[in-house]
Design an enzyme around this catalytic site. Sequence first.
Site, PDB file in Angstrom:
ATOM      1  N   LYS A  32       9.930  -8.383   5.649  1.00  0.00           N
ATOM      2  CA  LYS A  32      10.697  -7.147   5.773  1.00  0.00           C
ATOM      3  C   LYS A  32      11.760  -7.209   6.858  1.00  0.00           C
ATOM      4  CE  LYS A  32       7.542  -3.722   3.841  1.00  0.00           C
ATOM      5  NZ  LYS A  32       6.898  -2.428   4.059  1.00  0.00           N
ATOM      6  N   LYS A  42       7.416 -10.125  -9.100  1.00  0.00           N
ATOM      7  CA  LYS A  42       6.574  -8.931  -9.128  1.00  0.00           C
ATOM      8  C   LYS A  42       7.369  -7.717  -9.604  1.00  0.00           C
ATOM      9  CE  LYS A  42       4.478  -6.928  -5.583  1.00  0.00           C
ATOM     10  NZ  LYS A  42       3.693  -6.607  -4.387  1.00  0.00           N
ATOM     11  N   LYS A  66      10.123  -1.793  -7.073  1.00  0.00           N
ATOM     12  CA  LYS A  66      11.125  -0.729  -7.076  1.00  0.00           C
ATOM     13  C   LYS A  66      12.474  -1.240  -6.594  1.00  0.00           C
ATOM     14  CE  LYS A  66       9.165   0.815  -2.769  1.00  0.00           C
ATOM     15  NZ  LYS A  66       7.857   1.369  -2.516  1.00  0.00           N
TER      16      LYS A  66
HETATM   17  P1  AMP Z   1       4.227  -0.461  -2.534  1.00  0.00           P
HETATM   18  O1  AMP Z   1       4.977   0.296  -3.565  1.00  0.00           O
HETATM   19  O2  AMP Z   1       4.615  -1.886  -2.439  1.00  0.00           O
HETATM   20  O3  AMP Z   1       4.131   0.245  -1.213  1.00  0.00           O
HETATM   21  O4  AMP Z   1       2.715  -0.528  -3.056  1.00  0.00           O
HETATM   22  C1  AMP Z   1       1.867   0.574  -3.248  1.00  0.00           C
HETATM   23  C2  AMP Z   1       0.574   0.101  -3.928  1.00  0.00           C
HETATM   24  O5  AMP Z   1       0.854  -0.419  -5.244  1.00  0.00           O
HETATM   25  C3  AMP Z   1      -0.146  -1.039  -3.173  1.00  0.00           C
HETATM   26  O6  AMP Z   1      -1.553  -0.897  -3.325  1.00  0.00           O
HETATM   27  C4  AMP Z   1       0.367  -2.280  -3.889  1.00  0.00           C
HETATM   28  O7  AMP Z   1      -0.513  -3.365  -3.743  1.00  0.00           O
HETATM   29  C5  AMP Z   1       0.468  -1.799  -5.338  1.00  0.00           C
HETATM   30  N1  AMP Z   1       1.523  -2.537  -6.074  1.00  0.00           N
HETATM   31  C6  AMP Z   1       2.853  -2.572  -5.811  1.00  0.00           C
HETATM   32  N2  AMP Z   1       3.526  -3.342  -6.703  1.00  0.00           N
HETATM   33  C7  AMP Z   1       2.577  -3.826  -7.567  1.00  0.00           C
HETATM   34  C8  AMP Z   1       2.619  -4.680  -8.721  1.00  0.00           C
HETATM   35  N3  AMP Z   1       3.768  -5.188  -9.191  1.00  0.00           N
HETATM   36  N4  AMP Z   1       1.444  -4.946  -9.350  1.00  0.00           N
HETATM   37  C9  AMP Z   1       0.279  -4.433  -8.919  1.00  0.00           C
HETATM   38  N5  AMP Z   1       0.169  -3.625  -7.826  1.00  0.00           N
HETATM   39  C10 AMP Z   1       1.292  -3.312  -7.162  1.00  0.00           C
END
Ligand code: AMP
Length: 352
Positions: free
Chosen positions: A130, A214, A217
Site C-alpha cells: 500500500k 484477484k 475494486k
Molecule cells: P477489502 O475489500 O480488500 O478490504 O476486503 C474485504 C474482505 O473481502 C476481506 O475479508 C477480504 O479478504 C475479502 N476479499 C476481498 N477481495 C476478495 C476476493 N477477490 N476474493 C475473496 N475474498 C476477497
Amino acid sequence: MTDQTPAPVAPAAPAYAGPRRILSGIQASGALHLGNYLGALKRFTELQDTGAPLFVFVADMHAITVWQDPEKLTAQTREIAAAYLAAGLDPAKATIFPQSAVPAHAELAWIFNCVARLGWLDRMTQFKEKSGKHKERSSVGLYTYPVLQAADILLYKATEVPVGEDQKQHLELTRDIAAKFNNDFGAPGFFPQPEPLIQGPGTRVMSLRDGSAKMSKSDPSDLSRINLTDDADTIAAKIKKAKSDMDVLPDTVEGLDGRPEAKNLVAIYAALSDTTREAVLAEFGGQGFGSFKPKLAELAVTSMAPVTAEMRRLMADPAEIDRALAVGAERAREVAQPVVDEVKKIVGFWQG
Ligand code: AMP
Ligand code: TRP
C-alpha cells in the site's frame, strides 16, 4: 538492547479459558464486489447461527489510513452496513457496528502500539504494497494499521476471525501481540490466541477478465467484477462476457491446472451453490463454456440479484441502516468496555 520488556516465560502459559467469539470487519473504502460477498459477507452470514456470538464491524478507522473524503466516508460506512444486512446478517443475532463508535478500539490500539515491536511491523507485506515507493509520505496510521486490527480482535476476546487469504499475516501479528501482552504484564490467558477462518472455494475470487488477478475494486475494468449494486441484467451480461477458454470442462480439479479462467468460474459456481469444485465438475465435466456459462449466469442472477436489490433498497433508506448500527454500537460498547477497563488496570493506569 532497546527492548526492555520482560523475557518470554519458558513454560507454556495457561491457555485461554473464555468462550468462543467470532469477529470480522471490512474497511469502509469503496464499492463491494462478488469477491467480498463470497470471501467475507456470505461466510459471516453462515457464522451467525453457530451458537458463538458474532461481531461484524465497518472499519472506518482503518479506512482513514489513506485519505478519505469525509462526506463519502459516511456514505461508504452505510454502504458496508447495507451489504451486511443485504447478505443476510440479522442485527438481532449479530452485533453490527461502526468501529469508530466504540472508543475502546483506539484506547487498546495505543496500548498495543507499545507492545508491538517495530521489527514485527516492518515485516508486514500489506504496508509494503500500500505504501509503494513513497513510504515516507504514507500516514503513520497506515504503518500501525495491523496494530489497530489486533485491538479490534482482542477487544472482544475473539477466538475465531473469518478473513480472506490476504489477512493471514495480520492474524499472526495479533497472536504475537496477545502472547506478548499476556507475558509482559503477567496476565497468562488474559487474551486468547485467535484463529483465522480461511476456508471454502470463495476465499480468493479472481477477475472475470484475467484469471490470474484477484477480483478487486481497484481494477479499471468494470467487466472484471460483479458489483453488489449491479442489477440482474448486468450480472448476467458480465458472466457471459467473462474470459474463458476453448476447451471443455475437465472431470477432475487437477484438470483445471493451467486454466485460471476455467478454475475461477468453477470456483464461483461452487461457492454460489454451497458445494465443492469436485461436485461442479461431476455435473459439468465434458461440457464447454457454451453450456456452462448460461448455467453460471442463471445461478449468479438467482443468488445475487436479491442481495443487490436489497442493498439498493437499504441505500435508499439510510434511517434503517442507522438504526441497526446504533443498536450494534451500544451492544459492542457493553462488551468492549469491561475488557479495556481491565487492560488499563493490568497496565497500571490510575484508577481513581
Ligand atoms: P477489502 O475489500 O480488500 O478490504 O476486503 C474485504 C474482505 O473481502 C476481506 O475479508 C477480504 O479478504 C475479502 N476479499 C476481498 N477481495 C476478495 C476476493 N477477490 N476474493 C475473496 N475474498 C476477497
Ligand atoms: N484489514 C482487514 C481487511 O482489509 C479489515 C479489518 C480491520 C479486519 N480490522 C479487522 C478484519 C479485524 C478482521 C478482523 O480486510
